[in-house]
Design an enzyme around this catalytic site. Structure first.
Site, PDB file in Angstrom:
ATOM      1  N   ASN A   2      18.963   7.707   8.842  1.00 38.58           N
ATOM      2  CA  ASN A   2      18.798   6.274   8.600  1.00 38.58           C
ATOM      3  C   ASN A   2      19.452   5.960   7.256  1.00 38.58           C
ATOM      4  O   ASN A   2      18.862   6.176   6.209  1.00 38.58           O
ATOM      5  CB  ASN A   2      17.301   5.928   8.594  1.00 38.58           C
ATOM      6  CG  ASN A   2      17.052   4.437   8.409  1.00 38.58           C
ATOM      7  OD1 ASN A   2      17.973   3.663   8.174  1.00 38.58           O
ATOM      8  ND2 ASN A   2      15.794   4.050   8.508  1.00 38.58           N
ATOM      9  N   ILE A  38       0.790  -2.030   8.810  1.00 44.38           N
ATOM     10  CA  ILE A  38      -0.383  -2.920   8.856  1.00 44.38           C
ATOM     11  C   ILE A  38      -1.119  -2.769  10.185  1.00 44.38           C
ATOM     12  O   ILE A  38      -2.340  -2.599  10.225  1.00 44.38           O
ATOM     13  CB  ILE A  38       0.050  -4.391   8.624  1.00 44.38           C
ATOM     14  CG1 ILE A  38       0.620  -4.559   7.215  1.00 44.38           C
ATOM     15  CG2 ILE A  38      -1.118  -5.338   8.865  1.00 44.38           C
ATOM     16  CD1 ILE A  38       1.250  -5.925   6.941  1.00 44.38           C
ATOM     17  N   GLU A  49       9.818   5.622  15.126  1.00 44.60           N
ATOM     18  CA  GLU A  49      11.191   5.205  15.401  1.00 44.60           C
ATOM     19  C   GLU A  49      12.157   6.389  15.371  1.00 44.60           C
ATOM     20  O   GLU A  49      13.100   6.456  16.158  1.00 44.60           O
ATOM     21  CB  GLU A  49      11.623   4.142  14.385  1.00 44.60           C
ATOM     22  CG  GLU A  49      10.877   2.831  14.585  1.00 44.60           C
ATOM     23  CD  GLU A  49      11.017   1.865  13.430  1.00 44.60           C
ATOM     24  OE1 GLU A  49      11.971   1.102  13.413  1.00 44.60           O
ATOM     25  OE2 GLU A  49      10.155   1.889  12.540  1.00 44.60           O
ATOM     26  N   HIS A  86      13.727  -4.415  15.102  1.00 46.07           N
ATOM     27  CA  HIS A  86      12.614  -3.471  15.341  1.00 46.07           C
ATOM     28  C   HIS A  86      12.609  -2.994  16.791  1.00 46.07           C
ATOM     29  O   HIS A  86      11.579  -2.533  17.289  1.00 46.07           O
ATOM     30  CB  HIS A  86      11.227  -4.113  15.083  1.00 46.07           C
ATOM     31  CG  HIS A  86      10.919  -4.407  13.659  1.00 46.07           C
ATOM     32  ND1 HIS A  86      10.226  -5.529  13.289  1.00 46.07           N
ATOM     33  CD2 HIS A  86      11.170  -3.725  12.524  1.00 46.07           C
ATOM     34  CE1 HIS A  86      10.066  -5.540  11.975  1.00 46.07           C
ATOM     35  NE2 HIS A  86      10.644  -4.456  11.489  1.00 46.07           N
ATOM     36  N   GLU A 107      -1.226  -0.329  12.245  1.00 45.10           N
ATOM     37  CA  GLU A 107      -1.883   0.966  12.437  1.00 45.10           C
ATOM     38  C   GLU A 107      -3.056   1.177  11.491  1.00 45.10           C
ATOM     39  O   GLU A 107      -3.974   1.933  11.787  1.00 45.10           O
ATOM     40  CB  GLU A 107      -0.868   2.108  12.209  1.00 45.10           C
ATOM     41  CG  GLU A 107       0.183   2.197  13.295  1.00 45.10           C
ATOM     42  CD  GLU A 107       1.333   3.121  12.934  1.00 45.10           C
ATOM     43  OE1 GLU A 107       1.091   4.127  12.240  1.00 45.10           O
ATOM     44  OE2 GLU A 107       2.466   2.834  13.339  1.00 45.10           O
ATOM     45  N   GLY A 126       4.439  -4.608   9.701  1.00 43.32           N
ATOM     46  CA  GLY A 126       4.624  -3.775   8.505  1.00 43.32           C
ATOM     47  C   GLY A 126       5.118  -4.657   7.383  1.00 43.32           C
ATOM     48  O   GLY A 126       4.771  -5.831   7.333  1.00 43.32           O
TER      49      GLY A 126
HETATM   50  P1  AMP Z   1       5.602  -0.403   6.951  1.00 40.98           P
HETATM   51  O1  AMP Z   1       6.698  -1.358   6.575  1.00 40.98           O
HETATM   52  O2  AMP Z   1       5.448  -0.258   8.429  1.00 40.98           O
HETATM   53  O3  AMP Z   1       5.673   0.899   6.227  1.00 40.98           O
HETATM   54  O4  AMP Z   1       4.221  -1.095   6.477  1.00 40.98           O
HETATM   55  C1  AMP Z   1       3.977  -1.401   5.140  1.00 40.98           C
HETATM   56  C2  AMP Z   1       2.721  -2.293   5.067  1.00 40.98           C
HETATM   57  O5  AMP Z   1       1.606  -1.572   5.625  1.00 40.98           O
HETATM   58  C3  AMP Z   1       2.331  -2.666   3.641  1.00 40.98           C
HETATM   59  O6  AMP Z   1       2.055  -4.041   3.562  1.00 40.98           O
HETATM   60  C4  AMP Z   1       1.064  -1.856   3.400  1.00 40.98           C
HETATM   61  O7  AMP Z   1       0.179  -2.520   2.560  1.00 40.98           O
HETATM   62  C5  AMP Z   1       0.482  -1.726   4.789  1.00 40.98           C
HETATM   63  N1  AMP Z   1      -0.397  -0.543   4.855  1.00 40.98           N
HETATM   64  C6  AMP Z   1      -0.024   0.748   4.832  1.00 40.98           C
HETATM   65  N2  AMP Z   1      -1.128   1.566   4.836  1.00 40.98           N
HETATM   66  C7  AMP Z   1      -2.198   0.750   4.848  1.00 40.98           C
HETATM   67  C8  AMP Z   1      -3.613   0.961   4.839  1.00 40.98           C
HETATM   68  N3  AMP Z   1      -4.151   2.184   4.831  1.00 40.98           N
HETATM   69  N4  AMP Z   1      -4.407  -0.148   4.852  1.00 40.98           N
HETATM   70  C9  AMP Z   1      -3.890  -1.379   4.874  1.00 40.98           C
HETATM   71  N5  AMP Z   1      -2.566  -1.633   4.866  1.00 40.98           N
HETATM   72  C10 AMP Z   1      -1.732  -0.607   4.861  1.00 40.98           C
END
Ligand code: AMP
Length: 377
Positions: free
Chosen positions: A13, A312, A364, A161, A314, A191
């Site tokens: 990537n 978010i 992904e 996505h 997950e 996310g």
């Molecule tokens: P991504 O772009 O898929 O990596 O997601 C990033 C987002 O997921 C960010 O806004 C993080 O705050 C949120 N996130 C990651 N881990 C957690 C968690 N354990 N609890 C709440 N939000 C999370």
């Protein structure tokens, strides 16, 4: 091309200043290695070729016998409705698509070119963020402006996505024990960047992102849907250039602008302490997500499941609760105890819910490796 057994797949990537990689053994879909090279062109490696030399050095013996390299590519426009084995003519087409992603595409293509040189004779497969959405009907994909802009410049909705939406669609079909060709879903990739897809009979029929990843949901730093006239009004009043406006909407909006951080965890903890701006930001995020879930449930003719994924989707029990609590009209109720689970596959709706809400971790990189193995093996 001659088919052979594809065992070892490197997934690359390449971003504008970083290169992420994962190495898979596809016999058991097992990850052998993963890593990141940063600061490409700004203090670290000079370019993607040098970054890949570093990856090869880091991998050591593991870099031997790689059967294929799978590349994440931002934009396939209407040229690519599926992943593709890279040939000279594919490369020429990709070069013509740079206009659709002037920031990301040169880096993506730089990664492919570097792999062609470094892993001589090893096939490269391009996997597009847009490909899964190419099945959208015109009524969903076209903008209501003079069609000459579509014909001349390809201005339409493409969606992004796609690799994640495709992966969770396949996983959801397995989870629901339904054939892929019969599964109806609303898939929510939530996310830092977020999008929803409406999936009917296993195929995408609508998605919230547009010509670019700016449209749709409220995101970390992107505003999502906004009246285009509001954009023009700000540009005119503050005498902003298109580039400045692009930065404002893509990098300085969303949660960051509303409540001072692009990270959902920060916003949740601020809201918990009574911060009104953070509270409103979360309600806006949840409201717009629920709005689209309702709309897409209609679009697919009734979903078999609402699926949540991404950082978010997950992990954030708080945001999931805010979204699901708005879905009562669909006969959906949250199971509060089940919603405490994080980062694993779980049904978070209560037993009596008309449509289950399922959390499914996305992957992904594995999807890219699977596509490479499918096309070559
Ligand atoms: P991504 O772009 O898929 O990596 O997601 C990033 C987002 O997921 C960010 O806004 C993080 O705050 C949120 N996130 C990651 N881990 C957690 C968690 N354990 N609890 C709440 N939000 C999370």
């Amino acid at each position: 091309m001659k088919k052979k057994e594809i065992r070892k797949v490197l997934v690359v990537n390449s971003g504008s200043s970083s290169l992420k990689y994962q190495l898979f053994d596809m016999r058991r879909e097992e990850r052998l290695a993963k890593g990141l090279v940063e600061r490409i062109g700004c203090g670290g490696p000079a370019n993607h070729a040098e970054a890949l030399e570093k990856v090869v050095a880091d991998l050591g013996d593991a870099a031997k016998d790689i059967d294929a390299v799978g590349h994440r590519v931002l934009h396939g426009a209407e040229e690519f409705a599926d992943s593709v084995v890279v040939t000279k003519s594919v490369m020429a087409k990709l070069d013509r698509l740079v206009k659709f992603g002037p920031l990301h595409m040169p880096a993506n293509l730089g990664g492919i070119k570097a792999c062609e040189r470094i892993f001589k004779g090893v096939p490269n497969v391009a996997v597009f963020d847009t490909a899964f959405h190419q099945t959208m009907p015109d009524c969903a994909a076209m903008y209501a402006i003079d069609p000459k802009y579509y014909k001349k410049y390809g201005i339409r909705k493409y969606g992004f996505h796609g690799t994640s939406h495709k992966f969770i669609t396949m996983e959801a079909a397995k989870f629901l024990k339904k054939p892929l060709s019969k599964v109806n879903l609303v898939t929510c990739h939530l996310g830092n960047g977020s999008s929803l897809a409406a999936v009917k009979n296993g195929e995408c029929v609508d998605t919230t992102m547009g010509l670019t990843p700016l449209a749709g949901l409220v995101m970390g730093t992107r505003c999502g849907d906004i009246d285009a006239a509001a954009v023009l009004s700000i540009m005119e009043t503050e005498k902003k250039t298109p580039a400045e406006m692009d930065t404002l909407l893509n990098k300085k909006s969303g949660l960051l602008a509303l409540a001072g951080s692009s990270d959902c965890r920060d916003i949740c903890s601020k809201a918990e302490k009574g911060d009104k701006a953070a509270e409103l930001a979360l309600e806006m995020l949840a409201y717009r997500t629920a709005l689209y879930i309702g709309a897409y449930n209609t679009v697919v003719g009734g979903a078999d499941a609402i699926v949540m994924t991404g950082g978010i989707g997950e992990n954030s029990t708080e945001v999931r609760e805010r979204i699901v609590s708005r879905l009562g009209a669909l006969g959906i109720k949250l199971d509060k105890a089940a919603n405490k689970k994080r980062g694993i596959t779980a049904v978070i709706s209560s037993k009596g819910s008309k449509i289950p809400v399922v959390v499914l971790p996305t992957n992904e990189e594995l999807m890219i490796a699977r596509d490479a193995a499918r096309l070559l093996g």
